[in-house]
Design a protein around this motif. Structure first.
Motif, short mmCIF file in Angstrom:
data_model
loop_
_atom_site.label_atom_id
_atom_site.label_comp_id
_atom_site.label_asym_id
_atom_site.label_seq_id
_atom_site.Cartn_x
_atom_site.Cartn_y
_atom_site.Cartn_z
N HIS A 1 34.19 36.10 43.76
CA HIS A 1 34.91 35.01 43.12
C HIS A 1 34.84 33.68 43.86
CE1 HIS A 1 36.69 37.47 39.95
NE2 HIS A 1 36.88 38.41 40.86
N TYR B 1 35.80 41.42 46.52
CA TYR B 1 36.50 40.50 45.60
C TYR B 1 36.29 39.05 46.03
CZ TYR B 1 40.24 38.23 43.00
OH TYR B 1 40.95 37.38 42.18
N LYS C 1 24.85 33.14 40.88
CA LYS C 1 25.79 34.21 40.58
C LYS C 1 25.20 35.59 40.88
CE LYS C 1 29.37 33.69 39.14
NZ LYS C 1 30.64 33.48 39.88
#
Length: 501
Positions: A390, A386, A398
């Protein structure tokens, strides 16, 4: 981390797939200096091709592929490691961005990087800073088709970066459809931009700057109009008092196409009200006195950043070290995992034809695999996934972040079908094999002892992994043997086989 050799002199190129325009920059590296030799720009208006479900329409994708096909003819002489292709806001928000990236990669025969907003801001600053001399802090603003980036930096170092969801294409669609402009619609657009700016204005004003500079087409067009009417400063900058004059000029017509703006093409004229609204809002919210202009922008930043990746300036390594320090990662232990992963990688490289980039991905995941322990030891691989997905990681695209996130999230416990499918979708079979190597490297260092790490001989055909240890080593290391037996079960449940001798 192994560092790439510095680039030799020769051609290098960057493709910027912006939300409004696509840009190609081809340069020659000459004794460490990037010299631009050719550039192309085409209005694709990718952001205008987003439908109500945030899907790029087939027509928008076709426009983009036609443009990239023309670009590809100019890239024939550029070696793959000297080329970077980046996508910005429209591809960040498009739900079918992965489909677009696959199609673009097929046309250009090169991977596509969709970069985060703050990474786009950082690269813009790198490009702008290479074109400007002088000391002191500078504010850099770049208005794109779907987002606007704000950066405060000093010399070549960005200090504060932000990307806001407002751009000349998205605002044109929202407030000035079909070129219609009224005082009400202009005020609504300005207010909307001020609302976006409210989240960053105080922090930027508090940090302050010595000069403000704009880049890219929207600010270039406004600067051109301001200069044409004699409203600019002697240096050719946009002064604050020109904003009211330009507003009056725009509101003198009801259809922007009726306005005579010397030197502007029709497609740029249609974007003028939206671009003005954003500029007007930022002058007011940030208390800007004058705004200069730089020819440098994202594509130049990508070129210089690529040069840094092959020398001592790879920003990604600094990001990794920063994460290790911030989240209290045991650097000594992660280094031992890296060393084991490197050994396994080297043995399997001839089988899987791994690249140097693949080794970089593996070692970065090894450096960060324990990051989730800063949240909780239970399920820390999930917490780590996570965080890495993020986080704003300078230097990473990305897809690179997603790959790290998936590897860290899959480096221990059961390998579920959804993990395998996600790894394959993000990086094909290669990313899955790198994850299996990471799992083994972590497991072989489970005792955290400086002396007990084993370096077995490893063989694989992609489905079956075989580890051969020194004679009797496993007898004296029952914990490792138990771990490997458990891991063999995990391999089997995922459709692989692990045998140990």
């Amino acid at each position: 981390m192994p560092r790439s050799q510095a680039l030799d002199d020769g051609l290098m190129a960057a493709v910027d797939m912006g939300s409004n325009s696509f840009h190609l920059a081809i340069a020659r590296l000459d004794h460490g200096v990037v010299r631009l030799t050719d550039s192309l720009s085409e209005k694709v208006q990718l952001a205008a091709g987003l439908d109500e479900n945030q899907q790029l329409t087939d027509e928008a994708i076709d426009r983009a592929m036609a443009c990239l096909s023309r670009f590809s003819q100019h890239l024939a002489g550029v070696e793959p490691q000297r080329l970077r292709i980046v996508g910005t806001n429209a591809l960040r928000v498009a739900r079918n961005a992965r489909r677009f990236a696959r199609a673009a990669q097929e046309v250009l025969n090169h991977p596509i990087e969709i970069i985060a907003g703050r990474e786009e801001a950082r690269l813009i600053y790198v490009g702008v800073s290479q074109t400007l001399a002088g000391q002191g802090k500078r504010l850099v603003v770049d208005i794109g088709g779907g987002s606007t980036e704000f950066i405060i930096g000093e010399r070549h170092e960005p200090l504060l970066t932000e990307s806001l969801h407002m751009g000349c294409v998205s605002y044109t669609q929202r407030f000035f459809p079909d070129g219609q402009i009224t005082e009400k619609s202009l005020n609504r657009a300005i207010t909307s931009a001020q609302q976006e700016l409210a989240s960053i204005a105080r922090a930027y004003r508090d940090m302050g700057w010595d000069s403000a500079v704009g880049s890219s087409g929207t600010i270039k067009a406004i600067r051109h109009v301001v200069n044409s009417f004699g409203w600019a400063t002697p240096e050719g900058h946009i002064p604050a008092d020109a904003i009211a004059k330009l507003r009056e000029l725009l509101l003198s017509v009801s259809d922007i196409r009726e306005l005579q703006l010397p030197g502007l093409k029709d497609d740029r004229r249609l974007l003028m009200p939206a671009g003005f609204a954003i500029v007007s809002a930022m002058f007011a919210s940030l208390h800007i006195d004058t705004l200069g202009f730089s020819e440098g922008a994202l594509r130049e930043g990508v070129l210089y950043d690529m040069l840094g990746r092959f020398g001592e300036g790879d920003i990604r390594e600094r990001s990794i070290v920063s994460l290790q320090q911030r989240y209290g990662i045991d650097g000594e232990f992660s280094t031992r995992v890296c060393n084991t992963a490197s050994e396994l990688f080297a043995q399997l490289q001839p089988v899987f034809n791994f690249s140097e980039d693949d080794l970089g991905t593996l070692l970065r995941a090894a450096q960060l695999h324990e990051i989730g322990k800063a949240i909780s030891h239970t399920g820390y691989h999930k917490h780590g996934a996570y965080l890495l997905f993020h986080a704003d990681l300078a230097g990473f695209s990305k897809p690179e972040q997603e790959a790290l996130s998936l590897m860290v999230g899959s480096h221990r416990r059961r390998l579920r079908t959804e993990n395998i499918d996600a790894l394959k979708a993000a990086g094909d079979v290669v990313l899955l094999q790198l994850t299996l190597i990471l799992r083994l490297a972590v497991l072989l260092n489970h005792s955290r002892s400086r002396d007990d790490a084993a370096l077995p001989r490893v063989r694989s055909d992609g489905q079956h992994y075989r580890l051969d240890f020194a004679k009797d080593w496993l007898k004296t290391h029952p914990l490792t043997l138990a771990d490997l037996e458990q891991e063999s079960g995990y391999f089997q449940s995922a459709g692989f086989k692990l045998t140990v001798y």
